[in-house]
Design a protein around this motif. Structure first.
Motif, PDB file in Angstrom:
ATOM      1  N   LEU A  77      -1.539   3.589 -12.170  1.00 38.15           N
ATOM      2  CA  LEU A  77      -2.324   3.497 -13.572  1.00 38.15           C
ATOM      3  C   LEU A  77      -3.012   2.431 -13.252  1.00 38.15           C
ATOM      4  O   LEU A  77      -4.154   2.208 -13.847  1.00 38.15           O
ATOM      5  N   TYR A  78      -2.297   1.235 -12.662  1.00 41.55           N
ATOM      6  CA  TYR A  78      -2.932  -0.039 -12.518  1.00 41.55           C
ATOM      7  C   TYR A  78      -4.520   0.239 -11.731  1.00 41.55           C
ATOM      8  O   TYR A  78      -5.534  -0.411 -11.755  1.00 41.55           O
ATOM      9  N   SER A  79      -4.240   1.172 -10.696  1.00 45.49           N
ATOM     10  CA  SER A  79      -5.321   1.196  -9.904  1.00 45.49           C
ATOM     11  C   SER A  79      -6.537   2.109 -10.614  1.00 45.49           C
ATOM     12  O   SER A  79      -7.733   1.656 -10.654  1.00 45.49           O
TER      13      SER A  79
ATOM     14  N   PRO B 260       9.377   4.630 -12.378  1.00 42.87           N
ATOM     15  CA  PRO B 260       8.323   4.234 -13.390  1.00 42.87           C
ATOM     16  C   PRO B 260       7.304   3.035 -12.369  1.00 42.87           C
ATOM     17  O   PRO B 260       5.943   2.997 -12.893  1.00 42.87           O
ATOM     18  N   MET B 261       7.868   2.516 -11.365  1.00 43.64           N
ATOM     19  CA  MET B 261       7.021   1.334 -10.866  1.00 43.64           C
ATOM     20  C   MET B 261       5.872   2.234 -10.063  1.00 43.64           C
ATOM     21  O   MET B 261       4.752   1.583 -10.079  1.00 43.64           O
ATOM     22  N   ALA B 262       6.361   3.196  -9.482  1.00 45.52           N
ATOM     23  CA  ALA B 262       5.059   4.063  -8.824  1.00 45.52           C
ATOM     24  C   ALA B 262       3.930   4.530  -9.762  1.00 45.52           C
ATOM     25  O   ALA B 262       2.777   4.156  -9.585  1.00 45.52           O
ATOM     26  N   TRP B 263       4.415   4.969 -10.836  1.00 47.91           N
ATOM     27  CA  TRP B 263       3.352   5.534 -11.881  1.00 47.91           C
ATOM     28  C   TRP B 263       2.598   3.980 -12.054  1.00 47.91           C
ATOM     29  O   TRP B 263       1.304   4.144 -12.578  1.00 47.91           O
ATOM     30  N   MET B 264       3.188   3.025 -12.350  1.00 49.40           N
ATOM     31  CA  MET B 264       2.415   1.713 -12.700  1.00 49.40           C
ATOM     32  C   MET B 264       1.377   1.398 -11.736  1.00 49.40           C
ATOM     33  O   MET B 264       0.321   1.301 -12.102  1.00 49.40           O
TER      34      MET B 264
ATOM     35  N   TYR C 174       0.916  -1.202  -0.008  1.00 56.17           N
ATOM     36  CA  TYR C 174      -0.102  -0.084   0.114  1.00 56.17           C
ATOM     37  C   TYR C 174       0.912   1.285  -0.020  1.00 56.17           C
ATOM     38  O   TYR C 174       0.434   2.443  -0.129  1.00 56.17           O
ATOM     39  N   ARG C 175       2.075   1.029   0.415  1.00 54.82           N
ATOM     40  CA  ARG C 175       3.043   2.141   0.662  1.00 54.82           C
ATOM     41  C   ARG C 175       3.441   2.943  -0.848  1.00 54.82           C
ATOM     42  O   ARG C 175       3.668   4.021  -1.025  1.00 54.82           O
ATOM     43  N   THR C 176       3.094   2.305  -1.963  1.00 49.73           N
ATOM     44  CA  THR C 176       3.187   2.733  -3.465  1.00 49.73           C
ATOM     45  C   THR C 176       2.097   3.504  -3.616  1.00 49.73           C
ATOM     46  O   THR C 176       2.267   4.525  -4.512  1.00 49.73           O
ATOM     47  N   ILE C 177       1.011   3.671  -2.839  1.00 53.64           N
ATOM     48  CA  ILE C 177      -0.092   4.840  -2.863  1.00 53.64           C
ATOM     49  C   ILE C 177       0.177   5.714  -2.010  1.00 53.64           C
ATOM     50  O   ILE C 177      -0.027   7.007  -2.503  1.00 53.64           O
TER      51      ILE C 177
ATOM     52  N   ASN D 108      10.393   5.768  -2.000  1.00 52.46           N
ATOM     53  CA  ASN D 108      11.142   6.605  -1.355  1.00 52.46           C
ATOM     54  C   ASN D 108      11.978   5.928  -0.267  1.00 52.46           C
ATOM     55  O   ASN D 108      12.234   6.482   0.763  1.00 52.46           O
ATOM     56  N   ALA D 109      12.139   4.652  -0.421  1.00 49.82           N
ATOM     57  CA  ALA D 109      12.817   3.888   0.566  1.00 49.82           C
ATOM     58  C   ALA D 109      14.241   4.094   0.604  1.00 49.82           C
ATOM     59  O   ALA D 109      15.078   3.859   1.860  1.00 49.82           O
TER      60      ALA D 109
END
Lengths: 427, 238
Positions: free
Chosen positions: A125-127, A118-122, A107-110, B93-94
């Protein structure tokens, strides 16, 4: 339920229960029994993640042909495409979730995203894409849910709940719903292009790995997503639903579309391979030599080239009139695409980052020689099994092909709606 | 004066400055490296790194044909890049670069996606998959479960890996942090102290009088994969 759906369910249960041991191992022992790690950080599960995310994006983009671009030819498989995209998305995300070192921090990616990644963007975008799929599916079928509530039984009751108070409607209401679907689909198209091109970018931005660090990657991801997703939709339509030949036209059209996409994909592959094999750069050449002549040569020649790209391209051209062959060849292509995905991820590790690095300290997971552990295969089996079971459950529950009345498939709903929409636009 | 004493003096001077005015750096004189791997062992002992995690390794290379042969050694800790590719790809940001120019990982924030492992051009990042050297042995080895003091997020952090428990740092990306827990207490990194050939030098690159700053100004200084523009703070004397 159709006999073929029962077979799919049985297969799903077989794969699912067979894979249970892997899931228990994964949850009980974490990553100890996996063979990926420090040397080869991304492996089998990442292969299946990009595989399923490609299938999802491909199926979705084909559904958008109907709901956004008004291609009537694929209208009757529109709902099926949206539902397939949803199942594939959930399966893909399960793979990447299981791959995380700390699953319960996902959930921390949110909550705390780094938008330079790019992974955070993914994830964002997936959500969005997930919500679009749910929304599209619901607006496409909610009138049918409401109408089918009257049929009673478990199915009727479940659909009654899912209708969320929608009234069965005719003409006007359905046309309105389709307009909502059109808006959602219109948002969804750039979203799907962005997230799947983005998965390609996720690899391509890594200057550390010459194999991935190419501007062609995002484009190749998109084309091959469309090809694989299209092939999956074709295979499902033919093998599970086209019992009496009522979907022959759709299958033939889908077959032609897949053929075209495979052709473009082959051109991309050739471009990538020829440029990379040019002898001036060993860093680019080695990954291709590895996939062509390394221990997993068969993933390139048999799965990728044979089953996914060249075989079906020729087959779909020769047997373009036969829905049965088109369905079968599409299934072969869908299976073969696992090899294409394998060869996107693993040849990235063909080069040592510094010559001698992976021998400098001798430990199994520091080595670049990777072959999936039993646990990894079992988890794959479990996840694919679960996907099949969910798919069959959905195919039973939802009116994916329009509302069924007796044996006749009635798709007046979507046609009436679209026709209405078309008339309005002409006016 | 002995280089150790010089570096101790440099360290004490640097620690009197505010943190953001320090720029920790390392110089490795590969001509002095004898390939004994003592740095790797000292690092393992200091940071109690588990199987498949080794913050420092020494890469060996054989050159020439018999009888004209020689061996070359390349110790590889983290490069502590000024422009670290591992930092920008982290989705949560880890991992970040501290003001004193050391790249660290917040173990409590890291989700274990391993994107940074792929992004590092030097292979300096590792995944802690939860393995123990003494796994399955009758007694196990208590030292594997002992507390470590890596500065991962906050100074003074302590970490314990316990068999059968998947809590940080198990499941995390891990890397060399120049032994910040030692450095901030006035001690040189374990690999520097232990080096038999006195091939490793550590100090404050921002201090022009420090040994490392003087070495960096010499002929024959080089950094790995300079063309990638990562600007490492670990230098090599060739």
């Amino acid at each position: 339920m159709r006999r073929r759906l029962w077979i799919a369910l049985a297969l799903g249960l077989l794969f699912g229960l067979g894979g249970l041991a892997g899931l228990i191992d994964r949850f009980g022992n974490g990553h100890i029994n996996a063979n990926y790690g420090s040397g080869v950080p991304w492996a089998l599960w990442v292969v299946f993640y990009i595989y399923f995310i490609g299938l999802s994006a491909g199926a979705f983009l084909i559904s958008s042909l109907v709901y956004v671009f008004g291609v009537r030819r694929f209208e009757r498989v529109g709902r099926l495409a949206v539902f397939t995209a949803l199942i594939c998305l959930i399966t893909a995300l399960s793979f990447i979730w299981l791959d995380l070192g700390h699953m319960f921090r996902a959930y921390r990616t949110i909550l705390n995203p780094n938008f330079r990644s790019p992974m955070a963007w993914m994830i964002w975008l997936y959500s969005g894409y997930f919500l679009i799929l749910l929304g599209e599916g619901w607006f496409l079928m909610r009138r049918d849910f409401a109408a089918m509530r009257a049929q009673g039984g478990v199915r009727g009751r479940l659909l009654g709940v899912l209708a969320f108070g929608t009234r069965p409607d005719t003409g006007q209401g359905q046309a309105r719903d389709l307009r909502v679907v059109r808006v959602l689909g219109t948002i969804g198209v750039p979203l799907a292009v962005a997230f799947h091109g983005g998965v390609g970018a996720l690899f391509a931005v890594l200057a550390s790995r010459p194999y991935w660090n190419t501007g062609l990657f995002p484009v190749m991801f998109l084309i091959s997503a469309l090809a694989s997703g299209g092939a999956l939709l074709t295979a499902i339509t033919q093998l599970l639903f086209n019992r009496d030949g009522s979907f022959d036209d759709e299958v033939r059209s889908l077959g032609r579309l897949v053929l075209l996409l495979l052709f473009v994909d082959v051109i991309m592959e050739i471009a990538e391979i020829l440029i990379s094999l040019y002898p001036s750069s060993p860093a680019h050449r080695a990954p291709f030599e590895e996939q062509m002549f390394g221990p997993y040569w068969w993933t390139f020649w048999i799965l990728g080239l044979g089953m996914a790209l060249v075989g079906p391209s020729i087959g779909l051209f020769v047997a373009r009139r036969s829905p049965r062959w088109i369905g079968l060849l599409s299934l072969v292509a869908v299976i073969g695409f696992v090899g294409v995905r394998w060869n996107i991820v693993l040849p990235g590790y063909a080069n040592e980052l510094i010559p001698g690095l992976n021998m400098a300290y001798a430990e199994t997971k520091l080595s670049l020689a990777y072959s999936p552990a039993n646990m990894e295969w079992l988890v794959v089996s479990g996840a694919i099994g679960a996907a099949l079971v969910f798919f069959v459950a959905g195919a039973w529950l939802f009116p994916l092909l329009g509302r069924e009345q007796g044996k006749k498939v009635e798709d007046t709903l979507s046609t009436a709606g679209l026709a209405d929409l078309a008339v309005k636009e002409v006016e | 004066m002995d280089v150790m004493a010089v570096m101790d003096g440099d360290l004490a001077r640097a620690l009197r400055k505010p943190m953001e005015e320090r720029a920790w750096g390392m110089v490795i004189d590969v001509r002095r490296c004898i390939g004994c791997h003592a740095c790797t062992v000292a690092c393992k002992a200091e940071n109690k790194t588990p199987p498949n995690v080794s913050y420092n390794v020494v890469i060996e290379e054989e050159l020439g044909t018999y009888p004209n042969v020689s061996r070359r050694f390349l110790p590889r800790p983290c490069m502590q890049c000024a422009k670290p590719p591992c930092v920008s790809v982290c989705p949560v940001n880890a991992t970040y670069r501290r003001p004193d120019s050391v790249v660290v990982i917040d173990y409590e924030q890291c989700i274990g996606c391993r994107y940074c492992l792929n992004a590092c051009p030097y292979g300096a990042r590792y995944f802690d998959s939860g393995d123990f050297y003494t796994e399955g042995t009758p007694r196990g080895a208590p030292h594997e479960e002992a507390v470590t003091h890596e500065v991962a997020a906050q100074p003074g952090d302590t970490w314990r890996r316990v068999v059968g428990r998947e809590s940080s740092p198990v499941g995390n990306a891990r890397k060399c942090h120049y032994c910040l827990h030692r450095v901030e207490n006035g001690a040189l990194p374990a690999c520097v102290v232990t080096c038999l050939g006195r091939a490793r030098f550590f100090g404050d690159l921002a201090d022009p009088e420090s040994l490392v700053a003087r070495l960096v100004a010499k002929d024959g200084i080089a950094r790995l994969k300079e063309e990638l523009g990562t600007e490492p703070h670990t230098y090599y004397l060739l």
